[in-house]
Design an enzyme around this catalytic site. Structure first.
Site, short mmCIF file in Angstrom:
data_model
loop_
_atom_site.label_atom_id
_atom_site.label_comp_id
_atom_site.label_asym_id
_atom_site.label_seq_id
_atom_site.Cartn_x
_atom_site.Cartn_y
_atom_site.Cartn_z
N GLY A 102 -2.89 79.21 -1.79
CA GLY A 102 -2.63 79.52 -0.37
C GLY A 102 -1.14 79.62 -0.08
O GLY A 102 -0.69 80.53 0.63
N GLU A 132 -7.71 78.95 4.59
CA GLU A 132 -8.56 77.74 4.63
C GLU A 132 -8.37 77.06 3.29
O GLU A 132 -8.84 77.58 2.27
CB GLU A 132 -10.03 78.12 4.80
CG GLU A 132 -10.37 78.86 6.08
CD GLU A 132 -10.46 77.94 7.27
OE1 GLU A 132 -10.25 76.72 7.13
OE2 GLU A 132 -10.73 78.45 8.37
N LYS A 187 -13.18 89.58 -2.78
CA LYS A 187 -13.29 89.13 -4.18
C LYS A 187 -13.95 87.75 -4.23
O LYS A 187 -13.40 86.78 -3.71
CB LYS A 187 -11.92 89.02 -4.84
CG LYS A 187 -12.07 88.73 -6.33
CD LYS A 187 -10.80 88.30 -7.00
CE LYS A 187 -10.60 86.81 -7.01
NZ LYS A 187 -11.60 86.06 -7.80
N GLY A 199 -9.43 78.69 -0.48
CA GLY A 199 -9.21 78.24 -1.85
C GLY A 199 -8.22 77.09 -1.85
O GLY A 199 -8.07 76.38 -0.85
N SER A 200 -7.52 76.94 -2.96
CA SER A 200 -6.65 75.78 -3.12
C SER A 200 -5.35 75.96 -2.33
O SER A 200 -4.91 77.08 -2.06
CB SER A 200 -6.34 75.58 -4.59
OG SER A 200 -5.71 76.74 -5.09
N THR A 201 -4.73 74.83 -2.03
CA THR A 201 -3.47 74.87 -1.28
C THR A 201 -2.38 75.55 -2.10
O THR A 201 -1.56 76.29 -1.56
CB THR A 201 -3.08 73.43 -0.88
OG1 THR A 201 -4.08 72.97 0.04
CG2 THR A 201 -1.73 73.37 -0.20
N GLU A 218 -6.64 66.04 -4.03
CA GLU A 218 -8.03 66.47 -3.90
C GLU A 218 -8.66 66.50 -5.30
O GLU A 218 -8.18 67.20 -6.19
CB GLU A 218 -8.05 67.87 -3.28
CG GLU A 218 -9.43 68.32 -2.93
CD GLU A 218 -9.43 69.72 -2.36
OE1 GLU A 218 -8.67 70.57 -2.84
OE2 GLU A 218 -10.22 69.97 -1.43
N CYS A 221 -14.49 71.28 0.52
CA CYS A 221 -13.10 71.12 0.98
C CYS A 221 -12.98 70.02 2.03
O CYS A 221 -11.99 69.32 2.09
CB CYS A 221 -12.60 72.44 1.54
SG CYS A 221 -13.74 73.15 2.72
P1 TAP Z 1 -8.44 78.72 -6.07
O1 TAP Z 1 -8.09 78.55 -7.48
O2 TAP Z 1 -7.36 78.76 -5.06
O3 TAP Z 1 -9.32 80.04 -5.98
C1 TAP Z 1 -9.77 80.59 -4.78
C2 TAP Z 1 -9.89 82.09 -4.95
O4 TAP Z 1 -8.58 82.65 -5.10
C3 TAP Z 1 -10.69 82.49 -6.17
O5 TAP Z 1 -11.40 83.67 -5.88
C4 TAP Z 1 -9.58 82.74 -7.18
O6 TAP Z 1 -9.99 83.57 -8.23
C5 TAP Z 1 -8.53 83.40 -6.31
N1 TAP Z 1 -7.18 83.36 -6.82
C6 TAP Z 1 -6.67 82.60 -7.83
N2 TAP Z 1 -5.36 82.87 -7.99
C7 TAP Z 1 -5.03 83.83 -7.08
C8 TAP Z 1 -3.83 84.53 -6.75
N3 TAP Z 1 -2.69 84.30 -7.40
N4 TAP Z 1 -3.86 85.44 -5.75
C9 TAP Z 1 -4.99 85.66 -5.07
N5 TAP Z 1 -6.16 85.05 -5.34
C10 TAP Z 1 -6.18 84.14 -6.33
O7 TAP Z 1 -9.45 77.61 -5.57
P2 TAP Z 1 -10.81 77.20 -6.24
O8 TAP Z 1 -10.54 76.28 -7.36
O9 TAP Z 1 -11.61 78.39 -6.51
O10 TAP Z 1 -11.50 76.44 -5.01
C11 TAP Z 1 -11.30 75.13 -4.74
C12 TAP Z 1 -10.31 74.95 -3.60
O11 TAP Z 1 -10.73 75.67 -2.45
C13 TAP Z 1 -10.25 73.50 -3.17
O12 TAP Z 1 -8.90 73.12 -3.01
C14 TAP Z 1 -10.96 73.49 -1.83
O13 TAP Z 1 -10.57 72.50 -0.97
C15 TAP Z 1 -10.67 74.84 -1.30
N6 TAP Z 1 -11.68 75.22 -0.34
C16 TAP Z 1 -11.33 75.23 0.96
C17 TAP Z 1 -12.27 75.55 1.91
C18 TAP Z 1 -11.84 75.55 3.33
S1 TAP Z 1 -12.84 76.24 4.37
N7 TAP Z 1 -10.74 75.03 3.72
C19 TAP Z 1 -13.56 75.88 1.55
C20 TAP Z 1 -13.90 75.88 0.21
C21 TAP Z 1 -12.92 75.55 -0.74
P3 TAP Z 1 -10.73 82.96 -9.51
O14 TAP Z 1 -11.61 81.84 -9.09
O15 TAP Z 1 -11.52 84.09 -9.95
O16 TAP Z 1 -9.66 82.51 -10.43
#
Ligand code: TAP
Length: 482
Positions: A241, A258, A184, A236-238, A389, A292
């Site tokens: 996670g 991650e 996804k 994604g976010s902590t 963050e 990230c």
């Molecule tokens: P999240 O809100 O955690 O979203 C990540 C993914 O998870 C998206 O596809 C999101 O869907 C989905 N998601 C949301 N709620 C979920 C749930 N309850 N169950 C399963 N999946 C769910 O993070 P974000 O705002 O997209 O990304 C930013 C975060 O990612 C930052 O904290 C960043 O540090 C981290 N990040 C980490 C890395 C590594 S390698 N450590 C790399 C890139 C980003 P939707 O977006 O469609 O809501």
């Protein structure tokens, strides 16, 4: 110092043809969703609607998992590694052939500057597929353990900051090891994943080996909860996670996470200042700071702090912010209104808590989501902008006197993803790297990525590694594993 006047150098968008609506990619076909509410994906630089995308329901996720299981048992897990490798090579070559189209689409959907999607994201995507194609027939020699075998069907959920690159980090090792996937993409950046689905068809990948289901958090949750998934890979976010870790605890599912970061970029007084300033700029203003492993905290030795901050501010006034499709643009659009609001909320908290705020004062476009490169000085360890963050173009500057103090401050965060060290002393680099609780430590550089190099976190930045030989471990069973 005034910015040079540059003539506009817009990349043409004629190379992409964006359909007005998109279905889900299940079992090798684009299919209608079974009833979810379609959503729109926008160009964050203009707020123009690019396309309408399907929302996969739990039933659609179930269909995708069944397609992946069938492809796994009938075809993919039985295929020789050499043959799997041929598919991965083919995909890698098509990505190179269609690189311009992918880069333009990524920039339109994400808001990142075209020079980054063209020169960083897409070349790395191809490199990941080439690299893992090479492993497909050599897994027995990768020191993974006895008799490495695929895990089965892998559920993968990725964020919006490097949409296609995060897909490559997930899909390439999974396929190389003989697994099939249900992936996804993030709600705000689904388009390059859907174009990747088309590339899978072009490469004649057996149907069901890769399935792409679009949607928001609920679709991700349906993947996480599905009993037919053998392994989960999440970036994604902590916060999300932690929920995933809770929901997989006690099940047979393997998981790698991650998550977020609050990386320290540490500048010693013997560092070449101009290079260090370039490293700071690359560390936090690359990809609008939506990284990230960004160097979002600068730790600078006290006796050179004024000099470094002065030169940093001068450098920031030369950054070009604006149209991501212009080849001269350095900083593009913030990916979504929600993310812009989060950046605004956290930076307001920085001012309220007493830190000194500075931004480059550059002009911003009147539509779209934008935020000026921002520097906070007089930051203390307890400030939210030093702990949380921000995931935007905002850096917090703190000072230190001794290497020991730098280590203590760098490690004083719940995260542990990355760090940078700037000094001319090799012995200090080695000592510091040993003390820093960060998955990646860069010396006299920052934000360098390579598929051969493992990437991942300590503490609340997650567990498991992606890339390199280590990244294969999560995608195989060995010895007597069931
Ligand atoms: P999240 O809100 O955690 O979203 C990540 C993914 O998870 C998206 O596809 C999101 O869907 C989905 N998601 C949301 N709620 C979920 C749930 N309850 N169950 C399963 N999946 C769910 O993070 P974000 O705002 O997209 O990304 C930013 C975060 O990612 C930052 O904290 C960043 O540090 C981290 N990040 C980490 C890395 C590594 S390698 N450590 C790399 C890139 C980003 P939707 O977006 O469609 O809501």
């Amino acid at each position: 110092m005034p910015t040079f006047e540059y003539a506009p150098a817009p990349e043409s968008r004629a190379v992409v043809d964006i359909a007005s609506s998109h279905g889900l990619f299940i079992g090798g076909e684009f299919v209608e969703a079974t009833g979810g509410k379609p959503f729109k994906t926008l160009n964050p630089a203009t707020e123009e609607v690019l396309s309408e995308v399907s929302e996969a329901t739990a039933d659609d996720v179930d269909a995708a998992v069944r397609a992946a299981r069938s492809a796994y048992t009938r075809v993919w897990s039985r295929m020789s590694g050499a043959d799997r490798g041929k598919y991965l090579y083919r995909i890698a070559r098509i990505i190179q052939e269609r690189a311009r189209e992918l880069a333009v689409l990524e920039t339109l959907d994400n808001g990142k500057p075209i020079k980054e999607s063209r020169d960083v994201d897409i070349p790395l995507v191809a490199a990941h597929f080439f690299y893992h194609a090479g492993w497909a027939d050599k897994l027995s020699y990768a020191a993974l353990g006895d008799n490495p075998r695929p895990v089965g069907v892998v559920g993968q959920v990725i964020p919006w900051n490097f949409p296609l690159l995060m897909l490559a980090w997930k899909v390439a090792p999974a396929l190389a090891c003989g697994n099939t996937v249900v992936l996804k993409p993030a709600e705000t950046t689904p388009l390059t994943a859907l174009l990747f689905a088309e590339i899978c068809r072009q490469a004649d990948l057996p149907p069901g080996v890769v399935n792409i289901v679009t949607g928001a958090g609920a679709t991700g949750q349906a993947i996480v909860d599905h009993p037919g998934i053998d392994k989960l890979a999440f970036t994604g976010s902590t916060g999300v996670g932690k929920m995933i870790a809770r929901s997989t605890a006690g099940t047979r599912k393997k998981a790698t996470l991650e998550l977020g970061g609050k990386g320290a970029n540490i500048i010693f007084d013997d560092a070449p200042v101009d290079q260090a300033v370039e490293g700071i700029v690359n560390g936090i203003f690359f990809n609008q700071g939506h990284v990230c492993c960004a160097g979002s905290r600068i730790l600078v030795q006290e006796n050179v702090a004024d000099e470094v901050v002065r030169r940093l501010k001068r450098r920031l006034t030369t950054l070009r912010i604006g149209d991501p499709m212009d080849k001269n643009t350095d900083v593009g659009a913030i990916n979504s209104r929600a993310q812009l609001q989060r950046i605004e909320e956290l930076t307001a908290a920085g001012s309220q808590e007493g830190a000194e705020r500075w931004d480059s004062g550059c002009e911003l476009p009147s539509t779209g989501y934008w935020f000026r490169p921002t520097v906070f000085t007089d930051v203390s360890q307890s400030h939210r902008i030093a702990q949380e963050e921000i995931f935007g173009p905002v850096v917090s500057v703190l000072t230190f006197r001794t290497p020991g103090e730098a280590v203590a401050k760098a490690n004083n965060t719940p995260y542990g993803l990355s760090a940078g060290i700037w000094t001319e002393k090799g012995s200090r680099i080695l000592w510091m790297a040993d003390q820093l609780r960060a998955g990646v430590v860069w010396a006299n550089t920052f934000n360098k990525f390579d598929p051969t190099s493992p990437f991942g976190g300590y503490k609340e930045s997650g567990y498991g590694r992606e890339g390199g030989r280590h990244g294969l471990e999560a995608y195989v069973k060995t010895g007597s594993d069931q």
